[in-house]
Design a protein around this motif. Structure first.
Motif, short mmCIF file in Angstrom:
data_model
loop_
_atom_site.label_atom_id
_atom_site.label_comp_id
_atom_site.label_asym_id
_atom_site.label_seq_id
_atom_site.Cartn_x
_atom_site.Cartn_y
_atom_site.Cartn_z
N ASN A 156 0.83 -1.22 0.00
CA ASN A 156 0.00 0.00 0.00
C ASN A 156 0.86 1.26 0.00
O ASN A 156 0.60 2.21 0.76
CB ASN A 156 -0.93 0.00 1.22
N PHE A 157 1.86 1.27 -0.84
CA PHE A 157 2.76 2.42 -0.91
C PHE A 157 2.08 3.57 -1.65
O PHE A 157 1.77 3.48 -2.83
CB PHE A 157 4.07 2.04 -1.58
N ASN A 158 1.87 4.67 -0.93
CA ASN A 158 1.16 5.83 -1.44
C ASN A 158 2.16 6.81 -2.05
O ASN A 158 2.70 7.67 -1.35
CB ASN A 158 0.37 6.48 -0.30
N ILE A 159 2.39 6.68 -3.34
CA ILE A 159 3.36 7.54 -4.03
C ILE A 159 2.90 8.99 -3.97
O ILE A 159 3.68 9.90 -3.69
CB ILE A 159 3.56 7.08 -5.48
N GLY A 160 1.62 9.22 -4.23
CA GLY A 160 1.11 10.58 -4.19
C GLY A 160 1.22 11.18 -2.81
O GLY A 160 1.54 12.36 -2.64
N GLY A 161 0.95 10.36 -1.77
CA GLY A 161 1.09 10.85 -0.40
C GLY A 161 2.51 11.23 -0.08
O GLY A 161 2.76 12.24 0.61
N MET A 162 3.48 10.43 -0.54
CA MET A 162 4.88 10.75 -0.31
C MET A 162 5.27 12.05 -1.01
O MET A 162 5.93 12.91 -0.44
CB MET A 162 5.76 9.60 -0.81
N LEU A 163 4.82 12.22 -2.26
CA LEU A 163 5.12 13.44 -2.98
C LEU A 163 4.43 14.64 -2.34
O LEU A 163 5.00 15.74 -2.26
CB LEU A 163 4.68 13.31 -4.44
N GLY A 164 3.22 14.44 -1.84
CA GLY A 164 2.51 15.52 -1.15
C GLY A 164 3.19 15.89 0.15
O GLY A 164 3.20 17.06 0.54
N LEU A 165 3.73 14.90 0.83
CA LEU A 165 4.45 15.16 2.08
C LEU A 165 5.53 16.20 1.88
O LEU A 165 5.69 17.11 2.69
CB LEU A 165 5.05 13.85 2.60
N TYR A 166 6.27 16.08 0.80
CA TYR A 166 7.38 17.00 0.54
C TYR A 166 7.00 18.16 -0.37
O TYR A 166 7.88 18.88 -0.84
CB TYR A 166 8.56 16.21 -0.04
N GLY A 167 5.71 18.32 -0.64
CA GLY A 167 5.27 19.48 -1.40
C GLY A 167 5.59 19.41 -2.87
O GLY A 167 5.60 20.44 -3.55
N SER A 216 7.37 23.40 1.40
CA SER A 216 7.71 22.39 0.40
C SER A 216 9.18 22.00 0.49
O SER A 216 10.02 22.78 0.95
CB SER A 216 7.41 22.91 -1.02
N PHE A 217 9.46 20.79 0.03
CA PHE A 217 10.83 20.30 0.07
C PHE A 217 11.73 21.18 -0.80
O PHE A 217 12.91 21.35 -0.50
CB PHE A 217 10.85 18.85 -0.42
N ILE A 218 11.18 21.72 -1.85
CA ILE A 218 11.95 22.61 -2.73
C ILE A 218 12.42 23.83 -1.95
O ILE A 218 13.59 24.22 -2.01
CB ILE A 218 11.09 23.05 -3.93
N GLU A 219 11.51 24.43 -1.18
CA GLU A 219 11.87 25.60 -0.39
C GLU A 219 12.86 25.24 0.72
O GLU A 219 13.78 26.00 1.03
CB GLU A 219 10.61 26.23 0.21
N ILE A 220 12.66 24.04 1.33
CA ILE A 220 13.60 23.60 2.38
C ILE A 220 15.00 23.48 1.80
O ILE A 220 15.98 23.92 2.41
CB ILE A 220 13.14 22.27 2.97
N MET A 221 15.12 22.88 0.61
CA MET A 221 16.43 22.75 -0.02
C MET A 221 17.03 24.11 -0.35
O MET A 221 18.23 24.33 -0.20
CB MET A 221 16.32 21.91 -1.29
N ALA A 222 16.19 25.03 -0.80
CA ALA A 222 16.69 26.37 -1.11
C ALA A 222 17.22 27.06 0.15
O ALA A 222 18.28 27.69 0.13
CB ALA A 222 15.58 27.20 -1.75
#
Length: 597
Positions: A156-167, A216-222
């Motif tokens: 039950n791996f939720n790919i969309g949920g994982m992507l949503g987690l990190y924005g 979002s993960f993008i902003e965290i990385m920035a």
């Protein structure tokens, strides 16, 4: 550099986050594209990193994404295809091999690594949720290390949920927790270096849940990159943002209990002696928002052949409540500085419940004496902390049992005195327990005890009055002033003889050439006379003397003495200062009782 420019350079590197998210969904990782980048480091020479991803082919059945798109995603282009990945449909997707190469160089020093992921398979994928995901194995080769890990799987791996987690996809303001995967298992593997060989056990967890991060993960990385660009001159505004992100992360995950079957390593120490290191198993309780879970480790041992060993049956680090820490971090000003952290230092201390261990055994050389060894063991130890106020636990219970040690032949005066009593090894325990009662402004000292097996047990209890909340204040001056106001209201001392008196009398008799049995009544009468003399004028002084005499004579094995202040709130600092010059001044301020049994 604009944000979009940053994203175009960095976001392709998030492919590994998806890859590792599939393999080990709870642990996102980063990769880089094929271009070289420079990362700032303290060393004068810049660190240059380059990598590439090779995917020979992908087999798909009924996939709504092409093999080219899937290959691009697994190679790094997650952000570009995040929405499509979140809506992935497929009967199955099989990736026989993913080869990840990495090289890093600083000056003339170069390191290379090759990581091969085998047999990645997703089945029954509907709208971004895979019924199952498995990875056949991972092989790692570097200049100094090789490793092989067996099958990993989850349901039950939720790919969309994982992507949503990190924005990486729009979570539409969602704040509720979603199940990211269930039934995670990892078969373990082996790790080899030039000096060490390790067998790593299996791991398992029932489920992992998460909610989208507020950033979002993008902003965290920035933000991370911006802080790394000049670590010696941090932008207060950026630091404030990172602090808030950290507080958010602490409440974004929830897990079931996780288990790990431990590891076993063998190698050599700095002197080329065979060394083994083992952990039989480890269990981490379920994580919940704001709570760092308890971790329990069994069967720890370090053994150096021909030198020594340390073993431990169990070590448990109890859970910690991070609620207060999170609440404080959420109030960080927009331009935080060092002063803010200094002022809020106590509020940033987690409410840790303590730790415990059992079955500790030590047999090692004495570093201060080449001819001696340190040989000791502890049956059990426990530290329990609770009811925190401004970062200080107001409820404390610390205890240990069966602390056993062999006394060295050449020790300090105390050890020499023990040896003179015929004691060559010891077995003892202790407990210190107390709690602050806010309503009554007292500290209840439940127990301060020491027990020497076959020797003596000493137990003290009491009440300290005038213990106001200022005793735990953030203001240091207020704490000091509150400490000065404390008063001793009552104290009780209980002594139980389990053989110590016989040892002392035997030595005294040997020195005087007498009989211990005949010395007892002599010492009893001497003790009685001394007590009556010292307590002259105190009510029931004669009864006190009789109780002490009975204990010393051996007709009673326990002696309990109680001291209670006559006036409220009790004996304060001024009373004890006066007693330094005139100890008898305290006698008129207390009631004293004694009983012997």
């Amino acid at each position: 550099m604009t944000f979009n420019a940053f994203a175009s350079r960095r976001l392709p590197t998030l492919a590994a986050a998806c890859l590792i998210g599939v393999v080990l969904p709870a642990t996102p990782a980063l990769s880089q594209d094929k271009s070289k980048i420079k990362t700032k480091a303290p060393a004068p020479a810049a660190l240059e990193i380059a990598h590439s991803v090779s995917i020979p082919h992908i087999d798909t059945v009924d996939s709504n994404l092409s093999e080219d798109v899937l290959s691009a995603i697994l190679s790094g282009a997650i952000a570009e295809h995040a929405d499509a990945l979140a809506g992935l449909d497929a009967t199955s997707i099989t990736v026989p091999e993913i080869v990840f190469t990495l090289s890093s160089q600083r000056g003339k020093s170069r390191d290379d690594a090759l990581v091969t992921f085998s047999d990645l398979v997703l089945t029954d994928v509907t709208d971004g949720v895979a019924g199952s995901v498995t990875l056949g194995g991972i092989a790692v080769e570097t200049d100094k290390t090789s490793a092989d890990f067996g099958t990993m799987s989850a349901a039950n791996f939720n790919i969309g949920g994982m992507l949503g987690l990190y924005g990486l996809v729009d979570a539409a303001g969602r704040t509720e927790f979603q199940t990211i995967y269930t039934d995670f298992t990892a078969a373990g593997g082996n790790l080899e270096t030039d000096e060490t060989s390790c067998a790593i056990g299996a791991a398992a967890g029932a489920w992992f849940k998460a909610r989208p991060l507020q950033t979002s993960f993008i902003e965290i990385m920035a933000l991370t990159q911006a802080l790394e660009d000049d670590p010696d001159d941090l932008d207060p505004a950026l630091l404030s943002s990172m602090v808030r992100i950290y507080a958010d992360i602490l409440t974004a995950f929830e897990t079931s209990e996780m288990s790990f079957d431990g590891l076993s390593c063998s190698g050599v120490d700095d002197e080329d002696r065979p060394l083994t290191f083992d952990i039989a198993g480890l269990v981490m309780d379920g994580m919940s928002p704001g709570i760092y879970p308890a971790i329990s480790m069994d069967g720890f041992s370090v053994v150096v052949e021909g030198d020594g060993a340390v073993t431990l049956d169990n070590l448990t680090i109890k859970q910690a409540d991070l609620g207060g820490v999170i609440a404080t971090l959420e109030t960080v000003p927009d331009n935080v500085d060092e002063t803010w952290f200094e002022e809020h230092g106590r509020a940033l201390i987690p409410s840790m419940e303590g730790l415990s261990f059992a079955g500790l055994s030590i047999d090692i050389p004495d570093p201060d004496n080449a001819d001696e060894r340190i040989q000791a063991s502890v049956g059990a130890f426990d530290l329990t902390l609770g009811e925190y106020l401004n970062g200080i636990p107001t409820d404390l219970d610390i205890s240990a049992t069966n602390i056993q040690a062999v006394l060295p032949e050449n020790g300090d005066d105390t050890l020499e005195q023990l040896r003179a009593l015929g004691i060559t090894d010891i077995d003892f325990g202790f407990r210190l327990a107390g709690a602050w009662n806010e309503a009554d402004s007292i500290i209840d000292i439940e127990e301060v005890s020491f027990t020497g097996v076959d020797l003596v047990t000493l137990n003290l209890a009491g009440i300290i009055a005038n213990a106001t909340a200022d005793l735990f204040a953030l203001d240091e001056n207020a704490m000091i002033e509150a400490g000065r106001e404390l008063a001793l209201k009552a104290i009780r001392v209980n002594v139980a003889d389990a053989g110590l008196a016989d040892l002392v009398l035997a030595i005294a008799a040997a020195e005087q050439g007498g009989d211990p049995a005949r010395l007892r009544p002599i010492y009893a009468d001497l003790a009685k006379g001394t007590v009556i003399s010292l307590l002259a004028g105190v009510a029931d002084a004669a009864k006190l003397g009789d109780a002490v005499a009975a204990f010393v004579s051996g007709s009673a094995k326990t002696l309990e003495i109680g001291i209670t202040a006559k006036d409220e709130p009790g004996l304060d600092m001024a009373d004890f200062l006066a007693a330094e010059k005139d100890p008898a001044s305290l006698l008129g301020k207390v009631n004293i009782s004694a009983t012997a049994k």
